[in-house]
Write a protein that holds these residues in place. Structure first.
Motif, PDB file in Angstrom:
ATOM      1  N   ASN A 321       0.820  -1.212   0.000  1.00 15.58           N
ATOM      2  CA  ASN A 321       0.000   0.000   0.000  1.00 15.58           C
ATOM      3  C   ASN A 321       0.856   1.265   0.000  1.00 15.58           C
ATOM      4  OD1 ASN A 321      -2.466  -1.302  -0.062  1.00 15.58           O
ATOM      5  ND2 ASN A 321      -2.677  -1.385   2.165  1.00 15.58           N
ATOM      6  N   THR A 357      -9.508   5.412   3.412  1.00 17.32           N
ATOM      7  CA  THR A 357     -10.568   4.622   2.771  1.00 17.32           C
ATOM      8  C   THR A 357     -10.219   3.149   2.902  1.00 17.32           C
ATOM      9  OG1 THR A 357     -11.007   6.395   1.199  1.00 17.32           O
ATOM     10  CG2 THR A 357     -11.842   4.207   0.652  1.00 17.32           C
ATOM     11  N   GLY A 359     -10.232  -0.284   1.726  1.00 15.83           N
ATOM     12  CA  GLY A 359     -10.416  -1.155   0.580  1.00 15.83           C
ATOM     13  C   GLY A 359     -10.222  -2.604   0.966  1.00 15.83           C
TER      14      GLY A 359
END
Length: 406
Positions: A321, A357, A359
């Motif tokens: 990430n 966010t 995911g």
């Protein structure tokens, strides 16, 4: 008298009452030595006894009433001087009533006492042996007759009570059978749902493994391929090295796919600090991201397999990430532990400022931590960057043992 209808309840008191009244009238209508007032009084006491005794619950009180009537009747016999008259009738009546009212053993003892008392009274009044034997025979015969009637009545009531209990048990068994059928149907439904859940859980696990492992490798391939045009312009040797790295990563992706498809289980290479250092070295080589590993607070490097895999996968996804989204140049991993827990903190100097966010990757990381019995939190780093804090118990829980066996 419990459980009887009111009509039958009064019938059992009216019949003996009528017998007493009729015999009292008969004895009063014939001349006798007994005082009519005393005779009427004794019969009145017996009549009151018939209506009172059914309401006496105590056996001891009932026995005292029977003994009191017996003594009253003997007194009446001694005063009246009658041999075969009203006193003898009352004695027989009392014996019959005792056979029905008193417990069987107690009624037998009471009858024996009545017979003994009769023998003494007859002997004291000069009664002949034949008269005494005749009285005893009559009393014994009547006692046996009415006792057998009582035993048959009690046996019939016991059979009716047993039949009622059996019918009640039958109803309860039918109800229990219906409940078991219902529970069986619910169990079958639950088994189907459990099987579906197991299939869904396995699919989720495979998807998470593909995302965590293959996704990480493909991210590395993309990064190296993006940098390849610039490297081709600058150095042929570096470009060949990049191409070799890309091929190596592609082969590792293929091997990872085969491992997931064939469900070969956990990789033994994902154990301990060696695997983590190897992962960090691969990331630094393929992405250019500098990653530091601090284990100064670590007192033990031997972890349970589920803890080792959880740390490996979470660190792998966190670095992936960072490479994809953070635009960071440096990341740091700090590992420490105490007697019961292992702690991992991962930070970067990327662009994150507080809006996160969730995911598939972040959700998968959190689920991995919770499945291992731990917790995972995300927070912002000042002035920018993301901090990931992982806490895992070092003792394998019962649920985790079952998951490993399954």
């Amino acid at each position: 008298m419990n459980g009887q209808t009111p009509a039958r309840h009064y019938y059992k008191k009216l019949v003996p009452s009528l017998i007493l009244i009729l015999n009292c009238i008969q004895f009063l209508s014939h001349p006798a030595k007994a005082d009519p007032i005393l005779l009427a009084f004794v019969f009145a006491v017996y009549l009151a006894f018939i209506w009172i005794i059914p309401y006496v619950a105590s056996t001891a009180v009932s026995l005292c009433i029977f003994i009191g009537l017996w003594l009253l009747t003997d007194f009446f016999w001694a005063v009246s001087g009658q041999e075969q008259g009203a006193a003898y009738f009352l004695i027989v009546f009392l014996m019959i009533y005792a056979a029905f009212r008193l417990p069987s053993r107690l009624s037998l003892i009471f009858t024996a006492c009545l017979i003994g008392g009769n023998i003494l009274l007859l002997s004291s009044q000069g009664g002949s042996l034949n008269t005494i034997i005749s009285n005893i025979s009559i009393m014994l015969g009547l006692y046996v007759l009415f006792s057998s009637m009582r035993f048959r009545r009690e046996a019939r009531r016991e059979a009716e009570r047993n039949h009622a209990e059996l019918a009640k048990m039958h109803v309860q068994l039918e109800h229990a059978h219906k409940e078991l059928q219902k529970a069986h149907a619910e169990l079958q439904k639950a088994s189907v749902l459990s099987l579906r859940y197991a299939v869904l859980e396995e699919r989720t696990r495979i998807a998470r493994d593909i995302h965590d492992s293959i996704g990480h490798e493909l991210t590395s391939v993309i990064v190296q391929l993006q940098s390849l045009p610039y490297i081709l312009k600058s150095s042929k040797e570096d470009s060949e090295k990049v191409i070799q790295n890309v091929l190596s990563v592609a082969r590792e992706c293929l091997q990872e796919v085969r491992s997931v498809v064939h469900q070969m289980g956990r990789s033994e290479s994902m154990v301990g600090l060696t695997a983590l250092r190897g992962l960090i070295h691969q990331v630094e080589e393929r992405s250019g991201l500098h990653v530091s590993l601090d284990t100064a607070g670590l007192s033990e490097e031997s972890w349970p397999p589920n803890v080792s895999e959880t740390i490996y996968r979470i660190l792998q996804e966190a670095l992936t990430n960072i490479i994809r989204h953070a635009d960071a140049s440096h990341a740091a991993a700090v590992i420490s532990n105490d007697k019961s827990h292992l702690y991992v903190t991962i930070t970067d100097d990327g662009q994150f400022t507080g809006s996160l966010t969730y995911g598939f990757g972040l959700t998968g990381m959190k689920e991995r931590a919770e499945k291992a019995g731990g917790s995972l939190t995300f927070s912002a780093v000042q002035p920018s960057g993301l901090k990931i804090e992982l806490s895992l118990p070092l003792m394998t829980t019962h649920k985790e043992q079952k998951d490993e066996q399954r």
